[in-house]
Enzyme design. Structure first.
Site, mmCIF file in Angstrom:
data_model
loop_
_atom_site.group_PDB
_atom_site.id
_atom_site.type_symbol
_atom_site.label_atom_id
_atom_site.label_comp_id
_atom_site.label_asym_id
_atom_site.label_seq_id
_atom_site.Cartn_x
_atom_site.Cartn_y
_atom_site.Cartn_z
ATOM 1 N N VAL A 119 -48.678 17.704 -10.582
ATOM 2 C CA VAL A 119 -48.585 17.333 -11.989
ATOM 3 C C VAL A 119 -47.681 18.324 -12.687
ATOM 4 C CG1 VAL A 119 -50.794 16.132 -12.273
ATOM 5 C CG2 VAL A 119 -50.665 18.606 -12.647
ATOM 6 N N CYS A 120 -47.146 17.903 -13.819
ATOM 7 C CA CYS A 120 -46.309 18.760 -14.657
ATOM 8 C C CYS A 120 -45.189 19.348 -13.796
ATOM 9 C CB CYS A 120 -47.209 19.822 -15.328
ATOM 10 S SG CYS A 120 -46.524 20.630 -16.781
#
Lengths: 266, 266
Positions: B71-72
């Site tokens: 994620v991110c």
């Protein structure tokens, strides 16, 4: 801005699986007298609602704090301390009946503002709540900046985030999996009601709520805020499988029983 | 289900303000060989992208893992390990140019699935991502249960969660406040490109991506998943003001400089 993370002691407060630790920065005893925002998080709050040190601390600081806030079932802790008497409040959808039992007018909003009480709904509602509080205290520009920083442009893959959206079958499954913690919470609510009735029989008969500040101060920073980590994480006050801190945060997760919802796919 | 939280050592990895600690459950050396989902979180990842132990570990386990996820800006770490060659990936909106610089096809989705690569957008996109991965691995019923549990029925108070919604003035403010960490990231991307070009000049010329599993197994649980906490939190690998762990998690936050975005309202 100074954030104090408060607990009974300075010992780390651990998550349920003991891999996440929150380190309190001050105890109830050495915390500053005046706090700008007194904030209580949620989770499995049955023990915290009955912890006298916690309740006494909240009642004391809550009498002076310009703003009082919670997310999720933290509202039940505020209610146990008498800080929601005469106020409207949000909480986790599964905690609404319990909150009503404590005499609080229940809101179904994600972020509920009633005078100087800021309360959020369950778990992820904390984001909507946080941005709302941010806007009211530091200004809309700061809130929008935070929203951009954390890319909060949600696109839920399902419409199952509320009892209405998830439907009765899923809610029944939820009730089954949370039966134990709900019983703990129900018992805590009963005890709180008895204690409050015994200590102050006139409490619910016309007591006026504390006045909010004359005006909210957008674009003026707060000097102190308070968070109380005792209830969201597994420590002395958590209902769910408290385990001793084993030092260095090194705990093999394989030795723990799976959280209830992790057995769903089995 | 067993979750391993992995890092170079078993020392707690601390958040930027040193009040949140994540305790690794295994090191890169003693982690199981076979992992079902190799997951990398994001944050300020410049140092992690250049940490040879991290990159070597990810390349090794990534060659065997049925699923690889981030994620991110964790996608930038995966890319540095060569695990996104030939794949499409999401990342934080401010990391998209950096990801493209590493030869990855950039997706603007909240949760991007390309064969056996599951990647999420910035910060809060991790919720949409998590529910999507949950549905693909444990089944839709489990995902909807998790969504109900965490009350994920978002109602953002503003439309500022994307650059388009926030507008150019807010994006310019973001760029100003993140200039230092963006420079660090830019330098890391440059170094990774040089290292990869030197070590494998033919890397980008026709290398075939690893095949995903023949079929995804809904309603069958995974036995092991891996999370790598080195990059979201402040430890040896964090770009932002790493500070020593002072023991017991007890650190007065008043002694820290305010994070950049906290000065907005002043």
């Amino acid at each position: 801005m100074t954030i104090h993370l408060l607990s009974n002691t300075l010992d780390p407060v651990l998550s349920e699986d003991c891999v996440l630790a929150i380190g309190p920065t001050a105890t109830f005893d050495d915390c500053p007298e005046q706090l700008d925002i007194l904030f209580v998080p949620g989770g499995f709050v049955g023990k915290a609602m009955l912890d006298q040190a916690t309740i006494a601390f909240l009642a004391d600081r809550g009498a002076m704090a310009p703003y009082i806030a919670s997310v999720c079932n933290g509202a039940l802790i505020l209610a146990a301390a008498g800080l929601l008497d005469g106020y409207r409040s949000a909480t986790h959808w599964a905690g609404r009946d319990h909150l009503a039992q404590l005499g609080v007018e229940v809101s179904t909003e994600r972020a509920c503002i009633d005078r100087n009480r800021f309360t959020g709904g369950g778990v992820t509602a904390g984001i909507d709540f946080g941005l709302t509080v941010f806007a009211h205290t530091l200004g809309e520009k700061a809130a929008k900046f935070a929203q951009l920083m954390m890319g909060y442009d949600p696109k839920p893959p399902f419409n199952a985030g509320s009892p209405q959206g998830a439907g009765p079958e899923m809610v029944a499954l939820f009730d089954k999996f949370t039966a134990d913690s709900d019983t703990t919470l129900r018992n805590a609510v009963s005890q709180v009601k008895e204690q409050r009735a015994a200590s102050s029989p006139t409490r619910h008969q016309g007591r006026m709520p504390a006045s909010p500040p004359a005006s909210s101060p957008p674009d003026r920073p707060f000097h102190r805020t308070t968070s109380l980590p005792t209830s969201t994480v597994c420590g002395a006050l958590c209902d769910r499988n408290p385990r001793p801190y084993r030092g260095r945060g090194v705990v093999p997760t394989s030795s723990f029983p799976a959280p209830c919802h992790c057995t769903l796919g089995r």
